[in-house]
Motif scaffolding. Structure first.
Motif, PDB file in Angstrom:
ATOM      1  N   GLN A 388      11.932  -1.384  -5.127  1.00  0.00           N
ATOM      2  CA  GLN A 388      10.982  -2.182  -4.357  1.00  0.00           C
ATOM      3  C   GLN A 388      10.598  -1.419  -3.092  1.00  0.00           C
ATOM      4  OE1 GLN A 388      13.166  -5.796  -3.706  1.00  0.00           O
ATOM      5  NE2 GLN A 388      12.550  -6.694  -5.655  1.00  0.00           N
ATOM      6  N   GLY A 389       9.333  -1.570  -2.708  1.00  0.00           N
ATOM      7  CA  GLY A 389       8.849  -0.884  -1.522  1.00  0.00           C
ATOM      8  C   GLY A 389       7.746   0.111  -1.810  1.00  0.00           C
ATOM      9  N   VAL A 390       7.357   0.239  -3.095  1.00  0.00           N
ATOM     10  CA  VAL A 390       6.261   1.130  -3.454  1.00  0.00           C
ATOM     11  C   VAL A 390       5.001   0.292  -3.675  1.00  0.00           C
ATOM     12  CG1 VAL A 390       7.791   2.846  -4.468  1.00  0.00           C
ATOM     13  CG2 VAL A 390       6.852   1.028  -5.908  1.00  0.00           C
ATOM     14  N   GLU A 391       3.875   0.960  -3.791  1.00  0.00           N
ATOM     15  CA  GLU A 391       2.615   0.270  -4.014  1.00  0.00           C
ATOM     16  C   GLU A 391       2.646  -0.436  -5.372  1.00  0.00           C
ATOM     17  OE1 GLU A 391      -1.863   1.491  -2.782  1.00  0.00           O
ATOM     18  OE2 GLU A 391      -0.925   2.742  -4.287  1.00  0.00           O
ATOM     19  N   ASP A 392       2.416  -1.733  -5.361  1.00  0.00           N
ATOM     20  CA  ASP A 392       2.571  -2.543  -6.574  1.00  0.00           C
ATOM     21  C   ASP A 392       1.529  -3.654  -6.554  1.00  0.00           C
ATOM     22  OD1 ASP A 392       3.376  -3.837  -8.822  1.00  0.00           O
ATOM     23  OD2 ASP A 392       5.470  -4.098  -8.214  1.00  0.00           O
ATOM     24  N   TYR A 393       0.671  -3.668  -7.601  1.00  0.00           N
ATOM     25  CA  TYR A 393      -0.349  -4.707  -7.745  1.00  0.00           C
ATOM     26  C   TYR A 393      -0.053  -5.625  -8.928  1.00  0.00           C
ATOM     27  CZ  TYR A 393      -3.000  -1.782  -4.528  1.00  0.00           C
ATOM     28  OH  TYR A 393      -3.403  -1.055  -3.433  1.00  0.00           O
ATOM     29  N   VAL A 396      -0.227  -2.594 -11.966  1.00  0.00           N
ATOM     30  CA  VAL A 396      -0.283  -1.155 -11.653  1.00  0.00           C
ATOM     31  C   VAL A 396       0.693  -0.870 -10.530  1.00  0.00           C
ATOM     32  CG1 VAL A 396      -1.731   0.756 -10.909  1.00  0.00           C
ATOM     33  CG2 VAL A 396      -2.701  -1.061 -12.345  1.00  0.00           C
ATOM     34  N   ARG A 397       1.529   0.150 -10.739  1.00  0.00           N
ATOM     35  CA  ARG A 397       2.461   0.626  -9.713  1.00  0.00           C
ATOM     36  C   ARG A 397       2.226   2.110  -9.486  1.00  0.00           C
ATOM     37  NH1 ARG A 397       7.488  -1.939  -8.645  1.00  0.00           N
ATOM     38  NH2 ARG A 397       8.504   0.090  -8.714  1.00  0.00           N
ATOM     39  N   SER A 398       2.441   2.534  -8.251  1.00  0.00           N
ATOM     40  CA  SER A 398       2.300   3.945  -7.918  1.00  0.00           C
ATOM     41  C   SER A 398       3.469   4.371  -7.054  1.00  0.00           C
ATOM     42  CB  SER A 398       0.970   4.207  -7.197  1.00  0.00           C
ATOM     43  OG  SER A 398       0.944   3.543  -5.951  1.00  0.00           O
ATOM     44  N   ASN A 427      -0.379   0.748  -0.033  1.00  0.00           N
ATOM     45  CA  ASN A 427      -0.207   1.798   0.966  1.00  0.00           C
ATOM     46  C   ASN A 427      -1.452   1.806   1.847  1.00  0.00           C
ATOM     47  OD1 ASN A 427      -0.733   5.077   1.511  1.00  0.00           O
ATOM     48  ND2 ASN A 427       1.339   4.354   1.877  1.00  0.00           N
ATOM     49  N   GLY A 428      -1.346   1.262   3.045  1.00  0.00           N
ATOM     50  CA  GLY A 428      -2.507   1.053   3.890  1.00  0.00           C
ATOM     51  C   GLY A 428      -3.240  -0.222   3.470  1.00  0.00           C
ATOM     52  N   PRO A 429      -4.319  -0.550   4.142  1.00  0.00           N
ATOM     53  CA  PRO A 429      -5.090  -1.738   3.738  1.00  0.00           C
ATOM     54  C   PRO A 429      -5.573  -1.618   2.292  1.00  0.00           C
ATOM     55  CG  PRO A 429      -5.766  -0.960   5.913  1.00  0.00           C
ATOM     56  CD  PRO A 429      -4.850   0.087   5.362  1.00  0.00           C
ATOM     57  N   THR A 430      -5.593  -2.752   1.603  1.00  0.00           N
ATOM     58  CA  THR A 430      -6.005  -2.768   0.204  1.00  0.00           C
ATOM     59  C   THR A 430      -7.468  -2.339   0.081  1.00  0.00           C
ATOM     60  OG1 THR A 430      -4.484  -4.608  -0.139  1.00  0.00           O
ATOM     61  CG2 THR A 430      -6.090  -4.174  -1.868  1.00  0.00           C
ATOM     62  N   LYS A 431      -7.726  -1.477  -0.891  1.00  0.00           N
ATOM     63  CA  LYS A 431      -9.096  -1.009  -1.107  1.00  0.00           C
ATOM     64  C   LYS A 431      -9.968  -2.161  -1.608  1.00  0.00           C
ATOM     65  CE  LYS A 431      -7.837   3.142  -0.043  1.00  0.00           C
ATOM     66  NZ  LYS A 431      -6.425   2.838   0.257  1.00  0.00           N
ATOM     67  N   SER A 432     -11.255  -2.070  -1.295  1.00  0.00           N
ATOM     68  CA  SER A 432     -12.178  -3.167  -1.605  1.00  0.00           C
ATOM     69  C   SER A 432     -12.287  -3.412  -3.112  1.00  0.00           C
ATOM     70  CB  SER A 432     -13.559  -2.856  -1.015  1.00  0.00           C
ATOM     71  OG  SER A 432     -14.076  -1.647  -1.558  1.00  0.00           O
ATOM     72  N   GLY A 433     -12.287  -2.342  -3.917  1.00  0.00           N
ATOM     73  CA  GLY A 433     -12.375  -2.521  -5.370  1.00  0.00           C
ATOM     74  C   GLY A 433     -11.172  -3.245  -5.926  1.00  0.00           C
ATOM     75  N   ARG A 434      -9.966  -2.849  -5.480  1.00  0.00           N
ATOM     76  CA  ARG A 434      -8.755  -3.512  -5.928  1.00  0.00           C
ATOM     77  C   ARG A 434      -8.717  -4.951  -5.430  1.00  0.00           C
ATOM     78  NH1 ARG A 434      -5.589  -2.165  -9.900  1.00  0.00           N
ATOM     79  NH2 ARG A 434      -5.581   0.001  -9.148  1.00  0.00           N
ATOM     80  N   LEU A 435      -9.158  -5.180  -4.189  1.00  0.00           N
ATOM     81  CA  LEU A 435      -9.157  -6.529  -3.631  1.00  0.00           C
ATOM     82  C   LEU A 435     -10.121  -7.440  -4.388  1.00  0.00           C
ATOM     83  CD1 LEU A 435      -8.131  -8.428  -1.422  1.00  0.00           C
ATOM     84  CD2 LEU A 435      -9.956  -7.573   0.064  1.00  0.00           C
ATOM     85  N   LYS A 436     -11.266  -6.915  -4.758  1.00  0.00           N
ATOM     86  CA  LYS A 436     -12.227  -7.703  -5.544  1.00  0.00           C
ATOM     87  C   LYS A 436     -11.626  -8.120  -6.882  1.00  0.00           C
ATOM     88  CE  LYS A 436     -16.619  -7.154  -8.007  1.00  0.00           C
ATOM     89  NZ  LYS A 436     -17.733  -6.231  -8.317  1.00  0.00           N
TER      90      LYS A 436
END
Length: 772
Positions: A388-393, A396-398, A427-436
């Motif tokens: 836990q603590g990595v980018e996770d949507y 999709v995980r990175s 990682n940082g603010p969520t990108k607009s495409g992913r947020l949409k």
């Protein structure tokens, strides 16, 4: 194959081979109670140590309340065998009486013949059935024979014509020494034999090995040995199931007996379901030791509701009542799989709560989303076997370390309920495409469970604005492909229109923050005006010269930028207030004869403050009927003047321009443009909402609920301003469970019912996933 225990039950006539065996207790007093209950004469002449080592009693002869599962001995300390003993004991007593009545002569030696009794008593009054029963009991006595001495019993059989026939039967039985003869039985002789231990007749070997003509397991082939072990395991499972079935039968009999009790019927009629379950829990578990108590899922859920409301109160109740330990409740919550992205069991429990809404208008809701900064830290979750603590949507995980958590929450509009839905790490603010993509997925899940999503609410983040604009463009392109004109005020998801709104407090804070370093030029009623923050400073310093202040709420944190918390809404609203605006407008006309004397131009700044106060009230009303001093701070209805004022406010906002004195030019400010879009969204939403309801409250259309949720996460357990991803998940789950019992939860806004169904939403949340 039924498992046969090596030790035989010592109760006479017991043929049970599958139940668990229990030794006699070491306590001499309790051991004598066991001996008296079983009624075996030879046990009274034996030493306690010998009885403890050689004799056993099976589970069949103990009542259910004496059996304790999960312990090594399996019995309570005060357990006494009471079941399945009366018939056998009565049979033994009857046989002894028959022996006495029939003048049993005890021979001097075992090889001698016993003479027939000539003066047998008259048994003509004994019925044929009684004689048959006595004959059967005499045969039962033969089972208890031993090799110590031989007893020749002369019995009398009564036929149908009341004629008696004397015959002699031979029994082998170990009796107590020195049996005294009665005065009425002068022709009975006794032969005293030394007491010997009874020998249990060895049964013929039976089982699988005998079926294949094998005496030892070593003679089997390897494959046959494997099958033999498998059959043995099946036999053990069968024995355990037999034990469970037998216990269940006993429980059913006890339940049937209790259900017919009048006091029990009165209890059911006078208490609710939850109280009834709690009372039965105390009756069932109060006498057991803590480690032997087993709680059902419903009992754990009730305890969890008590524990999450007040841990201190739960500790007090645990000293009085029989309740699960906090560790048990924590282990139950740890079994709930809660991961980033969409969690189906959250929406399943929410669906149950939504189905209980009495009014369809209660399903009108808004989706609120925002981001929270977290500490970049990795944590290995042993139970889930993941990091836990990595980018996770969710899908999709990175490998990028996450430092932001994006949270989605649903909130009612007509009836103000709330419920956190999901979160993701980025990682940082969520990108607009992913947020949409995430926003569209959450809206669809809410629509699938029956909610009617009307609006979305967010702050002025760059990614948020880009995602909303992308959704609006997608709707416009879809209308163009279909050859129709885009008459929507929002965007479409599954054919349903959703209106985007920006958080009102954030918009007003943005205008205030820009006014700190820029002059604001606006036009009101055809008159061009300029507002400056220096006028606010002069007003505050002038009011602070004397102890008799007019605006006591104002402080240095309200006025001076270096001391100001720019994210605090109260500091903004207390400056943009009617009190400050009206006093500034009045005092600027006076000559105060001080160095902080307000110039006449300060009245234009006062006009801006009064306008902002009215606009904020119109977007923040929380009561259906407003006060007389603030007519716009109320519910939005057909007769309220909100729409007329908003149309006028849009014209003023469109004329606003901020002048940067350092750059000596006008600059664009997103807050004023987004406030115009929000007002247009309110006007369009008013038209759609008033077709369904008579009024609605504008305060429901902000993200204060999510800000309070973030504050609770930062203060969960301790002060943790910057939690890690693992700490965020733990706090999120706890707050989610607590919300199912709070006054703002979804379940509390349907039918008010504290008796039945009060914990249905929490129960559905706990059991709506694959329980392991």
């Amino acid at each position: 194959m039924e498992v046969q225990y090596k030790n035989k039950c010592c109760v006479p006539g017991c043929t049970n081979h599958a139940s668990k065996r229990h030794r006699f207790p070491k306590d001499v007093g309790l051991m004598r109670k066991w001996v008296d209950s079983i009624k075996l004469p030879h046990l009274t002449t034996m030493q306690p140590e010998e009885i403890y080592q050689s004799y056993f009693v099976c589970d069949r002869h103990f009542a259910q309340e004496y059996l304790v599962p999960g312990t090594r001995r399996g019995l309570r300390k005060d357990a006494v065998p009471t079941l399945c003993l009366s018939v056998i004991s009565e049979e033994v007593e009857d046989v002894q009486e028959v022996v006495a009545l029939e003048h049993i002569p005890l021979p001097i030696s075992s090889n001698e013949e016993c003479a027939h009794v000539t003066d047998a008593p008259d048994l003509g009054a004994i019925s044929t059935s009684s004689s048959m029963e006595l004959s059967g009991l005499s045969q039962e006595l033969a089972v208890l024979s031993t090799s110590g001495s031989e007893v020749h019993v002369t019995t009398t059989t009564v036929d149908c014509n009341n004629s008696t026939t004397a015959h002699t039967e031979s029994y082998s039985q170990h009796w107590e020494p020195a049996v005294a003869s009665t005065s009425g039985s002068s022709n009975i002789t006794h032969d005293v034999c030394p007491p010997t231990r009874p020998e249990t007749p060895r049964k013929k070997r039976s089982g699988i090995l005998q079926a294949v003509n094998v005496t030892r397991q070593q003679d089997l082939t390897p494959r046959c040995k494997k099958f033999y072990r498998m059959v043995g395991e099946w036999g053990k499972k069968t024995a355990r199931l037999y034990h469970k079935v037998r216990n269940l039968k006993v429980r059913l009999l006890n339940a049937e007996r209790v259900s017919k009790c009048p006091n029990f019927q009165n209890l059911i009629e006078n208490v609710n379901e939850t109280t009834y379950m709690f009372i039965l829990q105390q009756v069932r578990l109060q006498q057991l030791v803590p480690k032997a108590r087993r709680f059902t899922l419903n009992e754990k859920i009730l305890a969890l509701a008590l524990y999450k409301n007040s841990a201190k109160g739960y500790r007090l109740l645990s000293k009085i009542f029989c309740l699960p330990s906090p560790r048990t409740l924590t282990n139950m919550l740890n079994k709930i799989p809660y991961t980033p992205g969409i969690n189906k069991h959250i929406f399943n429990s929410l669906k149950l709560a939504v189905s209980k809404f009495r009014n369809q208008n209660e399903k009108l809701c808004a989706i609120v989303f925002d981001e929270l900064a977290i500490a970049p830290m990795l944590h290995y979750n042993q139970k889930r076997n993941c990091i836990q603590g990595v980018e996770d949507y969710g899908t999709v995980r990175s490998a990028h370390i996450a430092d932001h958590a994006n949270v989605f929450m649903v909130k009612g509009i007509y009836r103000q309920w709330k419920q956190a839905l999901s979160f993701t790490f980025s990682n940082g603010p969520t990108k607009s495409g992913r947020l949409k993509e995430m926003l569209t997925q959450v809206i669809r899940e809410c629509q699938n469970i029956g909610l009617k999503v009307m609006v979305t609410i967010c702050d002025q983040g760059t990614a948020n604005q880009a995602a909303i604009n992308s959704l609006l463009r997608s709707t416009n392109e879809e209308c163009q492909r279909n050859g129709v004109e885009n008459t929507y005020g929002g965007f479409l998801v599954n054919g349903e229109e959703i209106i985007p709104l920006f958080d009102v407090p954030h918009l007003f804070k943005g205008i205030r923050n820009n006014l700190l370093s820029k002059d604001l030029q606006f036009e009101e009623d055809g008159e061009l005006k300029i507002a400056k923050w220096d006028h606010v400073k002069q007003f505050y310093l002038l009011d602070s010269l004397d102890d008799t202040r007019l605006c006591k709420k104002l402080s240095d944190a309200h006025v001076f930028p270096q001391k100001m918390n720019k994210m605090k809404v109260s500091l903004m609203t207390q400056v943009f207030s009617q009190q400050v605006g009206s006093l500034m407008k009045r005092i600027c006309q006076w000559d105060t004869r001080s160095e902080y004397n307000l110039p006449p131009e300060a009245s234009q700044t006062a006009d801006l403050i009064l306008f902002m106060d009215q606009l904020f009230d119109s977007l923040n009303g929380n009561n259906k009927i407003p006060s007389a001093s603030k007519i716009l701070k109320g519910g939005i209805s057909k007769n309220s003047g909100h729409e007329e004022f908003w149309q006028r406010a849009i014209r003023i906002l469109e004329s606003m321009r901020f002048y940067n004195t350092k750059k000596a030019r006008f600059v664009k400010v997103p807050s004023s443009n987004n406030l115009i879009k929000t007002l247009k969204g309110f006007i369009y939403l008013r038209k759609k909402m008033l077709e369904k309801v008579k009024y609605f409250l504008p305060r429901a259309l902000n993200q204060d609920c999510l800000e309070n949720f973030f504050a609770s996460i930062r203060t969960h357990g301790r002060r943790n301003v910057n939690p890690s991803a693992a700490q965020f998940i733990t706090s999120f789950k706890v707050l989610l469970v607590n919300n199912y019992m709070s006054s703002h939860s979804v379940g509390a806004n349907c039918e008010r019912d504290d008796t039945t169904g009060a914990l249905d939403s929490l129960r559905c949340f706990v059991v709506s996933f694959c329980w392991s």
